[in-house]
Structures are given as structure tokens and as C-alpha cells.
Design an enzyme around this catalytic site. Structure first.
Site, PDB file in Angstrom:
ATOM      1  CB  ALA A 321       3.505  -6.522   1.379  1.00  0.00           C
ATOM      2  CB  SER A 322       0.916  -4.468  -2.206  1.00  0.00           C
ATOM      3  OG  SER A 322       1.810  -5.091  -3.101  1.00  0.00           O
TER       4      SER A 322
END
Length: 621
Positions: A321-322
């Protein structure tokens, strides 16, 4: 003259004859006395010995080495276990003996007979284990009826004892009985049938150090197999002890913070790669495996959807993810597709072809640079940076940062994760790479997969200015007296493919995540320790570009995973942490508070000096 010489010779021969005769008489006298001693004085004893075969050898199992945490708090020791055994040669009449024994144990005579038959009679003169680790009540009953139980013995063996149930279970591991193939392999010279060896965790990885050497007794036993006296003893040699790198109070704190959530927490010392915490939830009790886990308990563990037997820190692979935006930022800066002052406009989406790729912020972030994009986790900024880089350039920096490959930790079953390339997709799916897929992997979605340990190693390297370490589990191997036999030194495995200047820019962005006015983890600030980190929210199922879901209406198992990676203090890190909460939805609300509490517990003392905010790296050369 000749007569005199002949007389002298006769006298000399006569003297020699007398001396020889006396010697012969003496020798025969000694033999006669010895014979009288053996026959008349010791005859009854030797007759008894010859008739009952009562001189036997009994092996003595060695104690396995102890395991300590980094502060020498005992984690694993050994306790006495009482095994019920039978020597078939002495247990006569066998049927009557087993009937008496069955009345005491609560087993049927048929069950006990089946155990004996399973061994195929191979242990006719040797103790055969009927029941391991019996209760003290049964022990007392056996001892009280020992004269009615010929050939039945209680053997005291050292048994493993995991002091802190379920704590660091995946890291420490457990034991299991050795099998025939392993015995025949020759890899376990000090182990025999029925012994246990490490099956998981450091119990397995450091088996050669922990396993001791057997000793033995030469025993005199009576006709019923009862020991009369010990004739000779060779003492066993205990295994060596391990001093691990984990911090027990911190490990217990991490496990408590995970609570009922599925997930993992890894904490490392950025200066040397020491594993301070490795928590995986749900966990299991290693003591259940001592002597063999029951079928019922094993079924419960196997059917648990939370996969308690998997060490999620090294075996579970998740989209980063981020948190992957750190890689995208470093790659963009190094490849000069962006710099400290480059900006992109974020209206809340990025139009690519005929699709819209949305930012997590519905209304967008406006004009934003790389530091603010990291702090606010702007998807649009990293979509465009990734598009300029391309999939293979991103993969080069991700792989150079330790992702997509094993960390080298001394634990079995570590997974490498996955960093996709155009060639990989062509080989795997027989399809070319699509440009839109690059946008997804730029923000840590798509095919990207990492383990929590990989992310902990990576964020440690960001914090220490670029050095990648092999995670270290054991600091030293020591003998039973505490003397160091072997130190296990920290090992550098490489460095981040980034300049100090570009690392400083990224580190500024990570600091702003927590200490910036719009940082995604600003709610976890501590008054005395500055934290630099990155949040992440990983989708667990594929979504079409622009497709929106209300996570609250999704089933729990379809909700997003929550990530947070960080280090502290920001300028001189002493601890680096990776947290994954499965289906926790948001990194800022589910994972980041776990790291905050862990950092607070680690430093504890409010006198820890506040780090100075890092200088804006725009002018760092």
C-alpha cells in the site's frame, strides 16, 4: 678341577629349580585363593548376576540449552518429566503385569499391549515408553504398587518448558519427535529414537547448539528389573544456551497491543539489525507440542482462519500500500524525474486514458511537492511519478531496497514477497505489461507483495541513512556456566540505492507524516520523541479503476489491511517498527497507534530528549 666345576653346576641348577618351583607354587596358590574367593565368598552373587542378566546400560538424556532474551530474562528452560516405561524381559508374567498397570492408569490392557506391539518387540531388554509425562498422582500410585509391577519403571527425563505461554511462539518455536528418515540422515548424531528436535523457530535453526550429548549408567538390577546399585556413570553434557536479541517486555507489549486482531509487529534496532520484537497474531502455546500435540488441538489450530501456525512476520505477504510510496519517491528522485521542488496538481483523481484513478482524498491535495505528498500520502503525485519511471525502474529500486527477496533471517519458511517487472508478467501470464498497472504499483497495490519483516528492514535502512542489515535473532551462544562460546555479529547485506541528499528529502517527508500539520499520522505524536513514519491502507481484493466501496458495509474479511512503518527518534533512530493489522481498514487509526504505544514503552523515561526537527533538505548537498 673338573669334578669341582661339575659340582658347582649341579648346585646352580638345583638352586634354580628350587626358585622356579617356589614361583610355580606361589602362582598356583594365588590362583587357588582367587578361585576360592570367587566360588566360596562371591559365588552366590556372581551366580545371581549370571542367572538374571542384571548388569544393564541405561542412557541418560541430556538437558537442552536454555533460551534467554537480550537482558538474560529466561524464556525457555527444562523441567523434570516422569515417563512410564516397561522392560519386557523383566515384566513377567506380562499379562498379569499389564492388567495391574491398566487398573492404575485407567487405560485398557489392550491399549497398553498395542503400544508394545507397535514397537515390534524391538525393545525386549530396553525400556519402552508406555506413557510420557505422567501426572504426579499416577506417579505416586505406580510407586506405591511397584512390587506388583515387575519391569515397570519411572524414568525422569528433562522436558522443555516454555515459560511465557504464547509469547514469541513463532520466533522461539517448539520441538517434535525425530523420525526415522532424520535419524538415518546422520545429521543428528546425539539423538536417538524417541528424542525430540527443533521443529520451528530458533529451536530448529539452532538445533546443533541447543542439543546436548547423552550420558549413561551401568546398572545392577534384580530379577524384577529394580535397580540395586549404579556401577558406573558417564555424565551427560547439557546443550548450549542462546541469548536472543528480543526484548521480552517489549514483545509482550506488542502482543498485547495486537490483542484479538490478526496481524504482525516487527521492531528492529536500526544500528545493527537486532530483532527486538517479532509478534504474530493469533499465536499458539508451544507447550501443547511437548510429547506430541493431540489430534483435537492440532485440528483446532489447523482450522483456525487466523492461521496461528503461520509466522505472519515472515510468511504472510501483503500489498505494501502507501508505505511503498517511499520507494517511488526515492526512485523518482534518483532518476531525476522529480526533485525537491517538483509539483503536481491533485484534484482528487488522475485521468489516464479513458479512466480516472482516484486519490484517497476525495477533494484532492491541490499543488503538492514530494515532501508534502509523502506526508499527506497523495496518490495522484505518485501516480504521475510512477508513470514517468515505468515498472522496471520502480522494480530496480524496490529490489535494491531489499524487497522481493529473502532478508536472510535464520528462520525457516521465510517468503520473498513479489516485486513485478514487465518480464515477470510476460513469463507468468503470457501478457505484456499495461501502462495503467504501473500506476497501481506506484502506490503499493497491484502485484506488489511484501512481508512485515521486509518492511521493517527497509524502514530501518531509511532511518539509519541507507544500511541494510540481516535481521539478527541471537546475540551469542553460551555454555551452561555463562561463558561465551560464539558471538553472532551484525551483518550488513547492502545499502539503499539512494544518495544521502535524496534520503534526507524522503526522511523529511516521513517526519512530516507525524509532525506535519496535515500528516496522515499526526495523531500519534509523542511529547518527548519524534517519530518518522508512513501509513498505508492495502486493498485485499481487486477493484476496477475508480470503483468505490463503503468499507463499513463489506464483510470483515474483505476490509482493507492497515499498515504503519516508522523509526524513532527521527534524527538518531534506536528502534524501527513495521505494523500490519489485517482488515484494520486504515493505517492511521489501526496500525499507527500500535507503533506509538510500542515506542512509548521502549523509551519509557520522559527524560528522553526531543529530537530537533530535521532541516529542510532542499539545500542539502
Amino acid at each position: 678341577m673338573g669334578t669341582i666345576n661339575k659340582n658347582s653346576d649341579r648346585e646352580w641348577i638345583k638352586h634354580r629349580y628350587v626358585v622356579a618351583s617356589m614361583c610355580i607354587v606361589f602362582v598356583f596358590s594365588v590362583l587357588l585363593l582367587r578361585l576360592v574367593y570367587l566360588q566360596m565368598i562371591r559365588g552366590e552373587e556372581y551366580r545371581r548376576l549370571s542367572m538374571t542378566n542384571c548388569v544393564r546400560l541405561k542412557s541418560i538424556k541430556s538437558s537442552r540449552g536454555l533460551i534467554y532474551d537480550r537482558n538474560r530474562i529466561l524464556l525457555v528452560d527444562n523441567r523434570p518429566a516422569f515417563d512410564l516405561t516397561i522392560v519386557l524381559e523383566d515384566a513377567k508374567p506380562l499379562k498379569q503385569t499389564l492388567d495391574h498397570l491398566a487398573e492404575l492408569t485407567g487405560d485398557s490392557c489392550e491399549d497398553l499391549t498395542a503400544i508394545i506391539e507397535k514397537e515390534g518387540g524391538a525393545a525386549f531388554y530396553k525400556p519402552l515408553v508406555l506413557k510420557r509425562d505422567i501426572t504426579r498422582d499416577l506417579l505416586a500410585a505406580i510407586e506405591a504398587h511397584q512390587f506388583d509391577l515387575p519391569g515397570i519403571h519411572i524414568d525422569i527425563e528433562p522436558s522443555r518448558n516454555y515459560i511465557h505461554k504464547k509469547t514469541a511462539a513463532h520466533l522461539i518455536g517448539y520441538l517434535g519427535e525425530i523420525n526415522k528418515d532424520e535419524l538415518d540422515s546422520g545429521k543428528f548424531p546425539n539423538v536417538r529414537s524417541g528424542d525430540s528436535i527443533g521443529r520451528y523457530g530458533v529451536e530448529k535453526s539452532f538445533e546443533a547448539d541447543l542439543q546436548g550429548k547423552r550420558g549413561g549408567h551401568q546398572l545392577e538390577v534384580d530379577v524384577n528389573g529394580r535397580v540395586i546399585k549404579i556401577l558406573k556413570t558417564v555424565e551427560p553434557v547439557s546443550g548450549n544456551d542462546l541469548v536472543m536479541t528480543i526484548d521480552l517486555p517489549l514483545q509482550q507489549k506488542a502482543e498485547g497491543l495486537l490483542g484479538e486482531n490478526d496481524g504482525a509487529v516487527v521492531a528492529l534496532d536500526p544500528s545493527n539489525g537486532d530483532v527486538l520484537v517479532m509478534a504474530s497474531s493469533p499465536s499458539f502455546d508451544q507447550n501443547d507440542f511437548i510429547g506430541g500435540i493431540s489430534s483435537k488441538k492440532w485440528q483446532v489450530l489447523r482450522d483456525d482462519p487466523g492461521r496461528p501456525m503461520n509466522n505472519k512476520a515472515i510468511q504472510a505477504e501483503y500489498p505494501p500500500a502507501s508505505t511503498y510510496k517511499i520507494i517511488t519517491a526515492l526512485a523518482g528522485l534518483e532518476e531525476k524525474v522529480i526533485d525537491r521542488n517538483s509539483t503536481f496538481f491533485c484534484p482528487g483523481f488522475y485521468k489516464f486514458g479513458n479512466r480516472r484513478y482516484h486519490c484517497w482524498s476525495k477533494y484532492g491535495h491541490g499543488t503538492i511537492n514530494v515532501v508534502d505528498a509523502i506526508a499527506q500520502s497523495c496518490d495522484v503525485f505518485f501516480y504521475q511519478t510512477g508513470e514517468k519511471l515505468g515498472v522496471d525502474a520502480l522494480a530496480k529500486y524496490a529490489q535494491g531496497s531489499g524487497l522481493g527477496r529473502l532478508t536472510g533471517i535464520r528462520l525457516a519458511h521465510e517468503r520473498p514477497g513479489l516485486i513485478p517487472t514487465s518480464a515477470w508478467k510476460k513469463q507468468r501470464f503470457k501478457e505484456p505489461w499495461q501502462a495503467g498497472e504501473t500506476l497501481s504499483i506506484s502506490i503499493g497495490q497491484g502485484f506488489n507483495l511484501v512481508t512485515p519483516l521486509q518492511m521493517a528492514v527497509f524502514i530501518s535502512a531509511v532511518g539509519n541513512n541507507g544500511t541494510l542489515y540481516r535481521p539478527r535473532l541471537v546475540k551469542s551462544v553460551q555454555d551452561a556456566k555463562g561463558q561465551v562460546i560464539r558471538e553472532i555479529e551484525p551483518e550488513i547485506t547492502g545499502g539503499l540505492p539512494a544518495s544521502k541528499k535524496n534520503l534526507a528529502i524522503v526522511r523529511q517527508g516521513l517526519l512530516e507524516v507525524v509532525h506535519g500539520n496535515r500528516g496522515t499520522a499526526r495523531q500519534i505524536r509523542l511529547p518527548d520523541v519524534q517519530i518518522a513514519g508512513k501509513t498505508g491502507t492495502a486493498q485485499v481484493f481487486s477493484r476496477k479503476a475508480g470503483e468505490k466501496f463503503d468499507n463499513k458495509k463489506l464483510k470483515r474479511t474483505l476490509q482493507d489491511h492497515a499498515w504503519f512503518v516508522c523509526y524513532a527518534p527521527a534524527q538518531d533512530p534506536k528502534i524501527a517498527i513495521a505494523v500490519i493489522i489485517e482488515h484494520g481498514e486504515h493505517g492511521s487509526s489501526a496500525a499507527a497507534p500500535v507503533a506509538q504505544e510500542l515506542i512509548h514503552a521502549y523509551f519509557g523515561d520522559p527524560e528522553v530528549p526531543t529530537a530537533v526537527v530535521e532541516e529542510d533538505p532542499a539545500h542539502v548537498e
